[in-house]
Design an enzyme around this catalytic site. Structure first.
Site, mmCIF file in Angstrom:
data_model
loop_
_atom_site.group_PDB
_atom_site.id
_atom_site.type_symbol
_atom_site.label_atom_id
_atom_site.label_comp_id
_atom_site.label_asym_id
_atom_site.label_seq_id
_atom_site.Cartn_x
_atom_site.Cartn_y
_atom_site.Cartn_z
ATOM 1 C CB SER A 158 -0.967 0.155 1.057
ATOM 2 O OG SER A 158 -1.954 0.949 1.176
ATOM 3 C CG ASN A 159 -0.247 4.635 -1.172
ATOM 4 O OD1 ASN A 159 -0.970 5.486 -0.872
ATOM 5 N ND2 ASN A 159 -0.754 4.006 -2.486
#
Ligand code: C5P
Length: 399
Positions: free
Chosen positions: A207-208
């Site tokens: 993810s980020n």
């Protein structure tokens, strides 16, 4: 847009939050004056309300404003909106009956232009048919209501129930909604926000750090301006905005499906989500045990949602975001062309002042003609408003 708000504080336990309501209203850019009933001053003080509003508090002790005018007439004239928070059952009853026996009811009877009630009382009282009848009468006269919410009660030993005043931040958001110009009325806006999660197994993902704040700000601004808003969002820590249809998703694939399904009925798409470009080629059904010192992951591309919308678009307006650490302008412009967008907003992810999760941002806006415009540091909300004004200019389709 009206900017002057009179916070009228009624005599309930939630009056202790009134100074915070003033703060949140002022942060949202409103000029605020306060009025407190006699009972309200048993819970909060004149000094705290005067301190946070920077204005004297109107109370039943005075009849004349400093200008020499009768106070309730002056207040009704001054305010673009009167927010009664907390509003007690008695405040509602007096206003519904058209009584004017205290400064609050007199100000309302004196022709306040807009009234927004934030009731707070015990759930039993809120459920009382007499209270419901008063609410109905006030609604019929064009008054608006915010809450109450379900939750804990102030008095010790009371069970939770429907009767809590909305939180100060939520009240400020409701006031903003009621005082906004409705230039998006009749339009449907789809916004994506937040990160996506691409799972390796049931508990691990790629993810980020996207917080979702930019997209949520766009969704809230569009709602305030009268649009029907659909917010397709990845996992965030932000509360669901009121009056917005929220569609929670996790992976890029899910977001792809959710957006494409709704696209034909939408006028504007703002893709503020930080969609993962890659996902693990396989997702294991069980948690992978750790084995060995090295592991090779094979990644495959996720669907490019915006590019797909660019192919399908008829009269819809498409706005994308680009986050680049180098050659930002060139790359963003290439994306705008490749994805057939009407506008792309370039972010600066490594700028420490406006990095992931900040409340402020700065953007460079690029149009298909190649024209660029730098929008200096401002709140995400203020940038969202500017973006919506620009997007409105691209809309061909009449409402
Ligand atoms: O190509 P890039 O990911 O940099 O483009 C950014 C824009 O494209 C953003 O508006 C983002 O929401 C959107 N995007 C998308 N689908 C992807 C990747 C990005 O719609 N798979």
């Amino acid at each position: 847009m009206g900017r002057r708000v009179l916070l009228a504080v009624g005599g309930g336990a939630a009056a202790i939050k009134a100074p915070l309501v003033v703060r949140r209203l002022r942060e949202a850019g409103f000029a605020v004056r306060t009025l407190a009933t006699r009972r309200a001053l048993a819970f909060t003080t004149e000094l705290s309300l005067a301190t946070v509003s920077g204005q004297p508090v109107a109370t039943d002790a005075a009849w004349f404003a400093p200008s020499g005018r009768v106070l309730h007439l002056e207040l009704a004239d001054w305010a673009d909106l009167v927010l009664v928070a907390p509003a007690t059952a008695a405040d509602l009853a007096r206003a519904a009956a058209g009584l004017s026996e205290d400064l609050l009811s007199a100000t309302i009877a004196a022709g306040a232009r807009r009234v927004l009630w934030a009731p707070a009382m015990n759930p039993e009282m809120w459920a009382d048919p007499a209270v419901a009848a008063n609410v109905g009468r006030l609604k019929a006269r064009g008054h608006a209501f915010a809450g109450p919410a379900y939750g804990a009660m102030a008095a010790v030993g009371e069970a939770p129930g429907l009767g809590r005043m909305l939180e100060p931040e939520e009240l400020a958001a409701r006031v903003r909604y009621h005082l906004s110009q409705k230039d998006y009325a009749g339009r449907t806006v789809l916004v994506t926000a937040g990160p996506t999660r691409e799972y390796l197994d049931p508990v691990r993902f790629l993810s980020n750090p996207s917080s979702g704040k930019m997209g949520y700000a766009v969704a809230e601004a569009a709602r305030d301006r009268g649009a029907r808003v659909i917010l397709v969002h990845g996992p965030t820590h932000l509360p669901d905005p009121f009056g917005v249809e929220t569609v929670p998703v996790e992976s890029a694939e899910e977001m792809h499906r959710a957006v494409l399904e709704r696209f034909p009925k939408v006028d504007l798409v703002v893709m503020a989500a930080a969609v993962a470009d890659w996902r693990p080629a396989e997702k294991h059904r069980e948690k992978e045990p750790k084995r060995g010192q090295e592991k090779v992951l094979t990644l495959v591309r996720t669907p490019d949602i915006l590019a797909e919308l660019g192919k399908r678009k008829r009269d819809q307006v498409l706005v994308g975001f680009a986050m680049e650490t180098e050659r930002g302008l060139d790359r963003a412009f290439e994306k705008l062309k490749k994805k057939n967008l009407d506008l792309i907003c370039l972010n600066h992810p490594t700028d420490p002042e406006t990095a992931f999760g900040a409340d402020e941002n700065r953007l460079v806006i690029i149009e298909p003609s190649g024209r660029t415009e730098a929008w200096g540091k401002a709140s995400k909300r203020a940038l969202a408003e500017r973006l919506l004004t620009r997007a409105l200019g691209f809309m061909q389709k009449p409402v």
